[in-house]
Enzyme design. Structure first.
Site, PDB file in Angstrom:
ATOM      1  N   CYS A  44      -2.000  -5.274  -8.871  1.00 15.64           N
ATOM      2  CA  CYS A  44      -1.497  -3.896  -8.877  1.00 15.64           C
ATOM      3  C   CYS A  44      -1.820  -3.196 -10.188  1.00 15.64           C
ATOM      4  O   CYS A  44      -1.760  -1.964 -10.264  1.00 15.64           O
ATOM      5  CB  CYS A  44      -0.002  -3.880  -8.611  1.00 15.64           C
ATOM      6  SG  CYS A  44       0.934  -5.032  -9.630  1.00 15.64           S
ATOM      7  N   GLN A  68       0.404   3.722   2.078  1.00 13.50           N
ATOM      8  CA  GLN A  68       0.706   4.032   3.471  1.00 13.50           C
ATOM      9  C   GLN A  68       1.911   3.234   3.966  1.00 13.50           C
ATOM     10  O   GLN A  68       2.796   3.769   4.633  1.00 13.50           O
ATOM     11  CB  GLN A  68      -0.512   3.742   4.355  1.00 13.50           C
ATOM     12  CG  GLN A  68      -1.691   4.680   4.143  1.00 13.50           C
ATOM     13  CD  GLN A  68      -2.499   4.373   2.885  1.00 13.50           C
ATOM     14  OE1 GLN A  68      -2.329   3.302   2.266  1.00 13.50           O
ATOM     15  NE2 GLN A  68      -3.377   5.285   2.512  1.00 13.50           N
ATOM     16  N   GLY A  69       1.930   1.935   3.621  1.00 13.60           N
ATOM     17  CA  GLY A  69       3.059   1.098   4.049  1.00 13.60           C
ATOM     18  C   GLY A  69       4.358   1.516   3.408  1.00 13.60           C
ATOM     19  O   GLY A  69       5.406   1.590   4.067  1.00 13.60           O
ATOM     20  N   GLU A 116       6.788  -0.268  -4.535  1.00  9.00           N
ATOM     21  CA  GLU A 116       5.641  -0.227  -5.439  1.00  9.00           C
ATOM     22  C   GLU A 116       4.407  -0.036  -4.566  1.00  9.00           C
ATOM     23  O   GLU A 116       4.130  -0.855  -3.692  1.00  9.00           O
ATOM     24  CB  GLU A 116       5.533  -1.521  -6.248  1.00  9.00           C
ATOM     25  CG  GLU A 116       4.370  -1.522  -7.217  1.00  9.00           C
ATOM     26  CD  GLU A 116       4.073  -2.897  -7.770  1.00  9.00           C
ATOM     27  OE1 GLU A 116       2.880  -3.256  -7.823  1.00  9.00           O
ATOM     28  OE2 GLU A 116       5.028  -3.612  -8.136  1.00  9.00           O
ATOM     29  N   SER A 165       0.818  -1.204   0.000  1.00  8.36           N
ATOM     30  CA  SER A 165       0.000   0.000   0.000  1.00  8.36           C
ATOM     31  C   SER A 165       0.858   1.264   0.000  1.00  8.36           C
ATOM     32  O   SER A 165       2.041   1.243   0.353  1.00  8.36           O
ATOM     33  CB  SER A 165      -0.904   0.017   1.232  1.00  8.36           C
ATOM     34  OG  SER A 165      -0.122   0.189   2.419  1.00  8.36           O
TER      35      SER A 165
END
Length: 523
Positions: free
Chosen positions: A298, A240-241, A261, A238
């Site tokens: 993705c 955020q991650g 990514e 993600s």
């Protein structure tokens, strides 16, 4: 199956807090225990990796090692696919194909290692009598960075996990790897780790070249990124991650490459003549692409963009039919499923956003069942609302209807960086819309014509990466032969005797690789 972390090819004997994998479809915990790694495990793994880094592997050994991993994974194929099904909810057909992709990319990198031109060996020979100053002998090639930390991805438990593309390309570069196994598929990770241990033993590679650490939380991952001996980090997940890890990388005393990514909405531009020629066919194709694998790719096409027209109405009619007869599918984890429901609900509550099509074919017997949804909004509303331009991970897509071609261009202008952008067009439209196409080139890593974006070919020409926020470094790819370049740096030798040079740069070219000698490629 051993649920302990792997430290330099040995299983850790430190007993720590246990956790369990769960079946996302049934919700039940699987019986095998897995043990969280501790700081001592991490430090031991990194020490071994650092030692292994300084024991350079000849290319023949490296290639043998990569092919051995592929063979060992194939020996475990039935058990590996079955376990991945239990932990991910993905189908046997999907996972069988993913395993083939995993072993195929390992062999691709083995072939590349043997061929050798990727090292970019460059030789400029000396001209001692050059005036006014002599020219020295300078020889340059790529060398491995050192220990690489790989974070396993949730949506590809084989191809982007323990023995996946990041690990394979790092091994190909000559770098040791420490994998932070994904907590959603620890059993799949354990089996893949077992295969790599066997390959290490068969090929005689230093055991420090591979370690794998379990942790159901974030502590070990953060420690790996912060460790002073870490030389590069890869992450697929993600936004955020990825940004959280990037922040940790930026706080390090010594900077290192970080390759994240972080998602993409993968816009699809439906040009008028293409819809006139084949509206129904395009609708069927994209319904399949949107719902494939519960939309957990993705490259899932999360945005469809077209100009208002009768032909678009035909496309919409067929898209509705296809989406309404698409059944629910199991998402990877309860967390991912809950986030899909939350994000799609939030977007559907935005002003002037309407549901265009939604499936009601719910499999009530299983948990984490995502139903496909297509929403629609006007081009004007899309331009004004940034929330509509964010990724929703799952079987969801939005149709943006522009008033005219000028508004289509305005929409292209506000798009952020993407992994892919697709253009569905007839040949004559490629010239007619060349300004739009030129603009889209700046927004993506892969510009696709008349194909759905789902499906990432593993080959030398593939670019799987794009401008921020799709990735944090658009110069590199995480899929295909060029992925190895993430884990290398150039090193030059000036005026060294031939016997002290690496084989790749020696005068008689003992490895028989292509080299650039005085600006001419030759063997």
């Amino acid at each position: 199956m051993n649920g302990s972390s792997i430290i330099a090819s040995q299983y850790s004997k430190r007993t720590t807090k246990a956790f369990y994998a769960s079946n996302p479809a049934s919700g039940e915990l699987l019986k095998e225990q897995f043990f969280n790694a501790v700081a001592e495990d991490l430090n031991e793994a990194m020490t071994a990796a650092t030692e292994a880094h300084y024991k350079q592997l000849p290319k023949s050994t490296r290639a043998t090692f990569l092919r051995s991993i592929a063979e060992e994974l194939e020996h475990l194929s039935e058990e590996l696919v079955q376990r991945a099904q239990l932990e991910s909810g993905l189908t046997k057909v999907r996972l069988t194909g993913e395993l083939a992709r995993t072993t195929g990319q390992l062999r691709l990198f083995a072939d590349q290692v043997e061929e050798g031109s990727w090292l970019n060996a460059i030789i400029d020979t000396a001209i001692p009598d050059r005036k006014p100053v002599p020219k020295p002998d300078i020889r340059r090639m790529l060398v491995p960075l050192g220990p690489v930390v790989v974070f396993g991805a949730s949506n590809f438990p084989l191809a982007f996990s323990v023995a996946g593309g990041d690990t394979a390309s790092a091994f190909a570069a000559g770098c040791p790897v420490i994998v932070k196994a994904h907590a959603a598929h620890p059993g799949t990770s354990a089996l893949a780790g077992q295969a790599i241990i066997r390959a290490l033993n068969k090929s005689g590679v230093h055991h420090g070249f591979f370690s794998m650490l379990f942790d159901e939380g974030y502590e070990i991952g953060e420690m790996l990124v912060k460790h002073p001996e870490t030389r590069a980090v890869t992450f697929t997940g993600s936004y955020q991650g990825g940004m959280a890890l990037l922040k940790i990388v930026e706080q390090r005393k010594n900077p290192i490459p970080f390759f994240a990514e972080m998602g993409s909405i993968n816009p699809v531009f439906l040009l008028p003549q293409a819809l006139t020629s084949r509206a129904g066919q395009i609708a069927t194709t994209y319904a399949g692409s949107i719902t494939m694998g519960a939309g957990q790719f993705c490259t899932n096409p999360g945005l469809l963009i077209a100009v208002k027209s009768k032909e678009l109405d035909l496309f919409v009619e067929q898209l509705k039919v296809e989406i309404e007869r698409a059944a629910s599918a199991t998402m990877l984890t309860a967390g991912i499923y809950n986030n899909y429901k939350k994000r799609s609900t939030e977007v559907l509550k935005q002003p002037n956003v309407e549901v265009l099509a939604a499936s009601s074919l719910l499999n009530a017997d299983d948990n984490c069942q995502a139903l496909p949804v297509i929403s629609t909004v006007s081009g004007s509303e899309f331009l004004q609302n940034p929330i509509l331009q964010e990724e929703i991970f799952g079987p969801y897509s939005m149709l943006v209807i522009a008033n005219d071609i000028n508004q289509l261009t305005d929409i292209a202008n506000v798009l952020q960086g993407q992994l892919t952008i697709t253009i569905m067009a007839e040949p004559s439209e490629l010239t007619e819309y060349h300004l739009l196409i030129e603009k889209l080139k700046d927004k993506t890593g892969r510009l696709i014509l008349n194909n759905p974006p789902t499906g990432v070919e593993v080959c030398a020409a593939m670019q799987h990466g794009g401008p921020f926020p799709a990735t944090n470094d658009s110069r590199f790819t995480s899929v295909g032969s060029a992925a190895v370049l993430r884990f290398c740096r150039p090193l030059a030798w000036q005026n060294w005797p031939d016997e002290m040079l690496p084989d790749e740069l020696k005068e008689n070219n003992p490895l028989n690789i292509f080299r650039l000698i005085n600006n001419k490629w030759t063997k």
